[in-house]
Design an enzyme around this catalytic site. Structure first.
Site, mmCIF file in Angstrom:
data_model
loop_
_atom_site.group_PDB
_atom_site.id
_atom_site.type_symbol
_atom_site.label_atom_id
_atom_site.label_comp_id
_atom_site.label_asym_id
_atom_site.label_seq_id
_atom_site.Cartn_x
_atom_site.Cartn_y
_atom_site.Cartn_z
ATOM 1 N N ASP A 120 1.853 -1.058 2.318
ATOM 2 C CA ASP A 120 0.645 -0.308 1.957
ATOM 3 C C ASP A 120 0.940 0.859 1.017
ATOM 4 O O ASP A 120 0.190 1.837 0.990
ATOM 5 C CB ASP A 120 -0.032 0.215 3.222
ATOM 6 C CG ASP A 120 0.908 1.098 4.050
ATOM 7 O OD1 ASP A 120 2.075 1.288 3.631
ATOM 8 O OD2 ASP A 120 0.481 1.598 5.100
ATOM 9 N N CYS A 123 5.377 2.341 2.741
ATOM 10 C CA CYS A 123 6.354 1.691 3.620
ATOM 11 C C CYS A 123 7.608 2.537 3.823
ATOM 12 O O CYS A 123 8.219 2.510 4.895
ATOM 13 C CB CYS A 123 6.714 0.310 3.097
ATOM 14 S SG CYS A 123 7.376 0.296 1.411
ATOM 15 N N ILE A 228 11.054 -3.682 -3.850
ATOM 16 C CA ILE A 228 9.667 -3.237 -3.801
ATOM 17 C C ILE A 228 9.345 -2.559 -2.474
ATOM 18 O O ILE A 228 8.687 -1.531 -2.430
ATOM 19 C CB ILE A 228 8.691 -4.437 -3.973
ATOM 20 C CG1 ILE A 228 8.856 -5.030 -5.365
ATOM 21 C CG2 ILE A 228 7.249 -4.002 -3.756
ATOM 22 C CD1 ILE A 228 8.460 -4.103 -6.492
ATOM 23 N N HIS A 229 9.849 -3.143 -1.397
ATOM 24 C CA HIS A 229 9.411 -2.766 -0.056
ATOM 25 C C HIS A 229 10.577 -2.254 0.801
ATOM 26 O O HIS A 229 11.693 -2.773 0.731
ATOM 27 C CB HIS A 229 8.780 -3.988 0.622
ATOM 28 C CG HIS A 229 8.252 -3.740 1.994
ATOM 29 N ND1 HIS A 229 7.060 -3.094 2.229
ATOM 30 C CD2 HIS A 229 8.755 -4.060 3.211
ATOM 31 C CE1 HIS A 229 6.839 -3.031 3.536
ATOM 32 N NE2 HIS A 229 7.856 -3.611 4.147
ATOM 33 N N HIS A 303 -0.289 7.042 -17.285
ATOM 34 C CA HIS A 303 -0.690 6.556 -15.957
ATOM 35 C C HIS A 303 0.552 6.244 -15.129
ATOM 36 O O HIS A 303 1.473 5.605 -15.622
ATOM 37 C CB HIS A 303 -1.551 5.290 -16.080
ATOM 38 C CG HIS A 303 -2.832 5.532 -16.816
ATOM 39 N ND1 HIS A 303 -3.642 4.491 -17.249
ATOM 40 C CD2 HIS A 303 -3.451 6.674 -17.200
ATOM 41 C CE1 HIS A 303 -4.711 5.007 -17.849
ATOM 42 N NE2 HIS A 303 -4.604 6.324 -17.856
#
Length: 311
Positions: A120, A123, A228-229, A303
């Site tokens: 989410d 993590c 990524i996680h 961004h």
């Protein structure tokens, strides 16, 4: 007798407790903490020390001094989840019993395992919360984000614009957002705040990155990162007893097991190819393929809020 002055940290910020003395009862401290934080007395979960350890507040007639709390200490106050079953009040499952203090460390055989936490964008923070408390609690992310933002804002020399890759003030606003990812900077700050080494298994490169290693902390926790996680790691005992999430830094055996886990994760390709995964810019909603495209988009537009989406 001089009064106690205690700093209290909660998810909503920092506060100060005064007006108590060392010989006052624990029940009086609990009442003060409940008034200050809004957490019901029955749901108070208090940690103190470095690394933070639970403070036993169950013996209400015990003096504050007897708990080991002294003036100047920092208390971390969390809220236990309460549910009602008819007229009976009881606490929810806070996660499995886990070993958190030096005296409870054990050399019993076990297996180092991954605890999957929600993907989410928070993590990393949920994983750190798990190794500290033995439960998956996604609400701890906002508290940790505040810790990081405060640390960065307080030291603009160390956390310079060049180091952060953006203005210090801009970074502080960014990290407080729930969709901002954490990484090396955030891990180093949390390592210092909690006073323990955070060892991160990199399943892409089959290495372990150790945050706080140069501080010679007494204790170490483990996370695993797939590009990524982040997920936390814990030791599952073969005898079915309490899991262990915090380890002595002199425990070379568990460090070797973590290194082996890194190799196994890489060989079985338990990682995300950051050049191929798909991101979305949360600012302009454009889809981007791979890390390099996201970096170029950030450079072109300014961004910096990205989220992963299914390719």
């Amino acid at each position: 007798m001089a009064g106690l002055v205690l700093r209290v940290k909660t998810k909503s910020g920092q506060k100060v407790v005064s007006g108590l003395a060392a010989h006052d009862k624990v029940s009086q401290l609990k009442t003060k903490l409940a008034e200050l934080t809004g957490v019901p007395v029955a749901a108070l979960h208090v940690l103190a020390g470095f690394p933070p350890k639970p403070v036993d507040l169950d013996a209400a007639d015990t003096t504050i001094e007897h708990t080991g709390i002294i003036s100047g200490d920092t208390l971390i106050v969390e809220e236990k989840q309460i549910i009602f079953n008819g007229h009976e009040q009881k606490f929810n499952d806070f996660g499995r019993s886990h070993i958190v203090d030096q005296e409870s460390f054990t050399n019993s055989p076990g297996v180092l395992m991954r605890k999957v936490v929600p993907a989410d964008n928070s993590c990393l923070f949920t994983s750190v919360g798990y190794v500290l408390n033995g439960k998956v609690d996604t609400t701890c992310a906002s508290f940790m984000r505040e810790i990081i933002a405060n640390a960065v804002a307080a030291d603009p020399e160390e956390y310079s614009d060049a180091f952060l890759g953006r203005p210090n003030s801009e970074y502080c606003k960014w990290i407080l957002k729930s969709d901002s990812w954490g990484g090396a900077i955030e891990l180093s700050i949390l390592s210092k705040f909690y006073g323990l080494e955070i060892a991160v298994i990199d399943s892409i490169n089959a290495i372990i990155n150790r945050f706080g290693e140069d501080q010679h902390y007494a204790q170490r926790v483990f996370l695993i990162f797939d590009g990524i996680h982040y997920d936390p790691l814990y030791l599952e005992p073969l005898d079915g007893g309490s899991i262990q999430t915090i380890f002595p830094t002199e425990d070379e055996k568990i460090l070797l097991e973590a290194a082996q886990l890194a190799k196994e994760a890489r060989s079985s390709r338990q990682y995300t190819d950051v050049q191929k995964f798909t991101l979305i810019c949360n600012d302009c909603k454009i889809r981007l393929n791979g890390q390099m495209a996201a970096q170029q988009h950030a450079k072109d537009t300014g961004h910096m809020n990205f989220g992963e989406i299914a390719a």
